[in-house]
Design a protein around this motif. Structure first.
Motif, short mmCIF file in Angstrom:
data_model
loop_
_atom_site.label_atom_id
_atom_site.label_comp_id
_atom_site.label_asym_id
_atom_site.label_seq_id
_atom_site.Cartn_x
_atom_site.Cartn_y
_atom_site.Cartn_z
N THR A 21 0.82 -1.21 0.00
CA THR A 21 0.00 0.00 0.00
C THR A 21 0.86 1.26 0.00
N GLU A 22 1.83 1.35 0.88
CA GLU A 22 2.62 2.58 1.03
C GLU A 22 3.71 2.72 -0.02
N VAL A 23 4.33 1.62 -0.41
CA VAL A 23 5.44 1.69 -1.38
C VAL A 23 4.93 1.54 -2.81
N LEU A 24 4.02 0.59 -3.05
CA LEU A 24 3.55 0.36 -4.42
C LEU A 24 2.19 1.00 -4.72
N GLY A 25 1.55 1.60 -3.73
CA GLY A 25 0.33 2.36 -3.97
C GLY A 25 -0.94 1.57 -4.16
N MET A 26 -0.95 0.29 -3.77
CA MET A 26 -2.18 -0.49 -3.85
C MET A 26 -3.11 -0.11 -2.71
N GLN A 27 -4.36 -0.53 -2.82
CA GLN A 27 -5.33 -0.32 -1.76
C GLN A 27 -5.62 -1.67 -1.10
N LEU A 28 -5.77 -1.65 0.22
CA LEU A 28 -6.24 -2.84 0.93
C LEU A 28 -7.74 -2.92 0.69
N LEU A 29 -8.17 -3.95 -0.02
CA LEU A 29 -9.57 -4.09 -0.40
C LEU A 29 -10.38 -4.81 0.67
N ARG A 30 -9.78 -5.83 1.26
CA ARG A 30 -10.45 -6.56 2.35
C ARG A 30 -9.43 -7.42 3.07
N ARG A 31 -9.76 -7.72 4.30
CA ARG A 31 -8.90 -8.55 5.16
C ARG A 31 -9.81 -9.34 6.08
N VAL A 89 10.00 4.25 -4.88
CA VAL A 89 10.14 3.03 -4.08
C VAL A 89 11.30 3.18 -3.10
N ARG A 90 12.45 3.63 -3.62
CA ARG A 90 13.63 3.84 -2.76
C ARG A 90 13.35 4.85 -1.65
N ALA A 91 12.68 5.95 -2.00
CA ALA A 91 12.38 7.01 -1.02
C ALA A 91 11.49 6.50 0.11
N LYS A 92 10.69 5.47 -0.18
CA LYS A 92 9.80 4.91 0.83
C LYS A 92 10.41 3.69 1.52
N GLY A 93 11.71 3.46 1.30
CA GLY A 93 12.39 2.37 1.98
C GLY A 93 12.36 1.05 1.25
N GLY A 94 11.82 1.02 0.03
CA GLY A 94 11.79 -0.20 -0.76
C GLY A 94 13.14 -0.50 -1.37
#
Length: 126
Positions: A21-31, A89-94
């Motif tokens: 979510t934070e590095v690749l920008g996906m959304q958590l749809l359900r858990r 990605v690098r800036a977010k620690g990836g």
């Protein structure tokens, strides 16, 4: 017929959800927790499950890591600016494990990053 999802087993679900979510920008749809089976499923993606293929992360509560083996390849994501995407990605620690450039024996511009469990994600610039 259509592809619904790809499933990856992960050792630390919260860490993996944060990466996707934070590095690749996906959304958590359900858990959802399945207490009787001692596992949790989380579905993530760039759009709703009715119209998009998504990623299923499976966390077995009693397993902290997996041997990835040598049969798995990677997940591929299209990006309009591969250099900017890798910088973000690098800036977010990836971790960028292959810098942007033409693929071997071809001209398609690609790069690879690695998620916290060691799974590879390929970026492709159209």
């Amino acid at each position: 017929m259509r592809i619904l999802h790809t499933m990856l087993r992960v050792g630390d679900l919260d860490r993996s959800i944060a990466f996707y979510t934070e590095v690749l920008g996906m959304q958590l749809l359900r858990r959802k927790d399945y207490a009787e089976g001692r596992f949790t499923l989380a579905f993530l993606g760039y759009g709703d499950e009715a119209h998009h293929t998504v990623l299923e992360l499976t966390h077995n509560w009693d397993t902290s890591s997996y041997d990835l083996g040598n049969a798995y390849g990677h997940i591929a994501l299209e990006t309009p600016n591969i250099v900017a995407t890798c910088d973000a990605v690098r800036a977010k620690g990836g971790k960028v494990v292959r810098e942007p450039g033409p693929m071997k024996h071809g001209t398609t511009v690609i790069a690879f990053v690695e998620d916290p469990d060691g799974y590879k994600i390929e970026f492709i610039q159209p």
